[in-house]
Design an enzyme around this catalytic site. Structure first.
Site, mmCIF file in Angstrom:
data_model
loop_
_atom_site.group_PDB
_atom_site.id
_atom_site.type_symbol
_atom_site.label_atom_id
_atom_site.label_comp_id
_atom_site.label_asym_id
_atom_site.label_seq_id
_atom_site.Cartn_x
_atom_site.Cartn_y
_atom_site.Cartn_z
ATOM 1 N N ASN A 54 0.844 -1.185 0.000
ATOM 2 C CA ASN A 54 0.000 0.000 0.000
ATOM 3 C C ASN A 54 0.886 1.244 0.000
ATOM 4 O O ASN A 54 1.945 1.261 0.647
ATOM 5 C CB ASN A 54 -0.917 -0.005 1.227
ATOM 6 C CG ASN A 54 -1.911 -1.148 1.193
ATOM 7 O OD1 ASN A 54 -2.433 -1.496 0.139
ATOM 8 N ND2 ASN A 54 -2.161 -1.761 2.338
ATOM 9 N N GLU A 97 -0.890 2.394 6.417
ATOM 10 C CA GLU A 97 -0.958 2.840 7.815
ATOM 11 C C GLU A 97 0.424 3.026 8.420
ATOM 12 O O GLU A 97 0.629 3.934 9.226
ATOM 13 C CB GLU A 97 -1.743 1.833 8.653
ATOM 14 C CG GLU A 97 -3.231 1.786 8.313
ATOM 15 C CD GLU A 97 -3.939 0.619 8.987
ATOM 16 O OE1 GLU A 97 -3.307 -0.083 9.795
ATOM 17 O OE2 GLU A 97 -5.124 0.415 8.682
ATOM 18 N N VAL A 98 1.326 2.138 8.064
ATOM 19 C CA VAL A 98 2.676 2.198 8.646
ATOM 20 C C VAL A 98 3.639 2.785 7.611
ATOM 21 O O VAL A 98 3.791 2.230 6.514
ATOM 22 C CB VAL A 98 3.145 0.795 9.087
ATOM 23 C CG1 VAL A 98 4.572 0.863 9.627
ATOM 24 C CG2 VAL A 98 2.205 0.220 10.142
ATOM 25 N N HIS A 104 6.526 -2.016 3.112
ATOM 26 C CA HIS A 104 6.295 -3.404 3.492
ATOM 27 C C HIS A 104 5.434 -4.093 2.447
ATOM 28 O O HIS A 104 4.590 -3.470 1.810
ATOM 29 C CB HIS A 104 5.644 -3.514 4.875
ATOM 30 C CG HIS A 104 4.394 -2.701 5.042
ATOM 31 N ND1 HIS A 104 4.422 -1.339 5.267
ATOM 32 C CD2 HIS A 104 3.085 -3.051 5.004
ATOM 33 C CE1 HIS A 104 3.183 -0.891 5.382
ATOM 34 N NE2 HIS A 104 2.347 -1.895 5.221
HETATM 35 P P1 AMP Z 1 -0.563 -1.000 5.823
HETATM 36 O O1 AMP Z 1 -2.002 -0.659 6.047
HETATM 37 O O2 AMP Z 1 -0.270 -1.512 4.441
HETATM 38 O O3 AMP Z 1 0.368 0.097 6.257
HETATM 39 O O4 AMP Z 1 -0.280 -2.246 6.752
HETATM 40 C C1 AMP Z 1 0.298 -2.167 8.017
HETATM 41 C C2 AMP Z 1 0.172 -3.524 8.650
HETATM 42 O O5 AMP Z 1 1.038 -3.579 9.768
HETATM 43 C C3 AMP Z 1 -1.241 -3.845 9.165
HETATM 44 O O6 AMP Z 1 -1.701 -5.035 8.519
HETATM 45 C C4 AMP Z 1 -1.034 -4.040 10.661
HETATM 46 O O7 AMP Z 1 -1.850 -5.046 11.185
HETATM 47 C C5 AMP Z 1 0.439 -4.375 10.747
HETATM 48 N N1 AMP Z 1 1.092 -4.050 12.007
HETATM 49 C C6 AMP Z 1 1.018 -2.889 12.685
HETATM 50 N N2 AMP Z 1 1.769 -2.948 13.804
HETATM 51 C C7 AMP Z 1 2.336 -4.184 13.815
HETATM 52 C C8 AMP Z 1 3.211 -4.864 14.715
HETATM 53 N N3 AMP Z 1 3.673 -4.285 15.821
HETATM 54 N N4 AMP Z 1 3.594 -6.125 14.408
HETATM 55 C C9 AMP Z 1 3.129 -6.722 13.281
HETATM 56 N N5 AMP Z 1 2.308 -6.144 12.409
HETATM 57 C C10 AMP Z 1 1.903 -4.889 12.666
#
Ligand code: AMP
Length: 113
Positions: free
Chosen positions: A86, A94-95, A99
């Site tokens: 994403n 979100e992050v 990834h």
């Molecule tokens: P995105 O929406 O593509 O940024 O995906 C971020 C992903 O990171 C989501 O599926 C979350 O569930 C996952 N996530 C967030 N924090 C953690 C964490 N501490 N350990 C593992 N996965 C995480």
């Protein structure tokens, strides 16, 4: 500012790590959307796929090879799986650390556009 994934890379917070080398890491998503939901990340702090620079070319070749290897190690080779990244707000990111989601272990369904 560092993201939560940087804290995982630095082992400041725990994660269920399934693969790690000098350049990248793979761990289980904390909120799995499918039976198998893994994340593969470069250790280098790159915001998203849209933020790559030419110097990241070799690194990304490595990371993409590892995406496949990690998926195969998770037993997904024969059944197939989906890889998603994403980008930014409208992409649902979100992050803020590049990834790749690996989703599988069951049918992942159609892409919802
Ligand atoms: P995105 O929406 O593509 O940024 O995906 C971020 C992903 O990171 C989501 O599926 C979350 O569930 C996952 N996530 C967030 N924090 C953690 C964490 N501490 N350990 C593992 N996965 C995480």
């Amino acid at each position: 500012m560092s993201s939560i994934f940087k804290k995982i890379i630095d082992k400041e917070i725990p994660a269920d790590i399934v693969y790690e080398d000098e350049h990248c890491m793979a761990f289980k998503d904390i909120q799995p959307r499918k039976k198998v939901h893994l994340l593969v990340i470069p250790k280098k702090e790159i915001l998203s796929l849209a933020d790559l620079t030419p110097e990241d070319q070799a690194l990304m070749g490595h990371v993409m090879m590892k995406v496949t290897e990690v998926a195969e190690s998770a037993g997904l080779k024969n059944s197939g799986y989906r890889v998603i990244t994403n980008i930014g707000q409208h992409g649902g990111q979100e992050v803020p650390h590049l990834h790749f989601h690996i989703l599988g272990g069951e049918p992942v369904g159609p892409i919802v556009y």
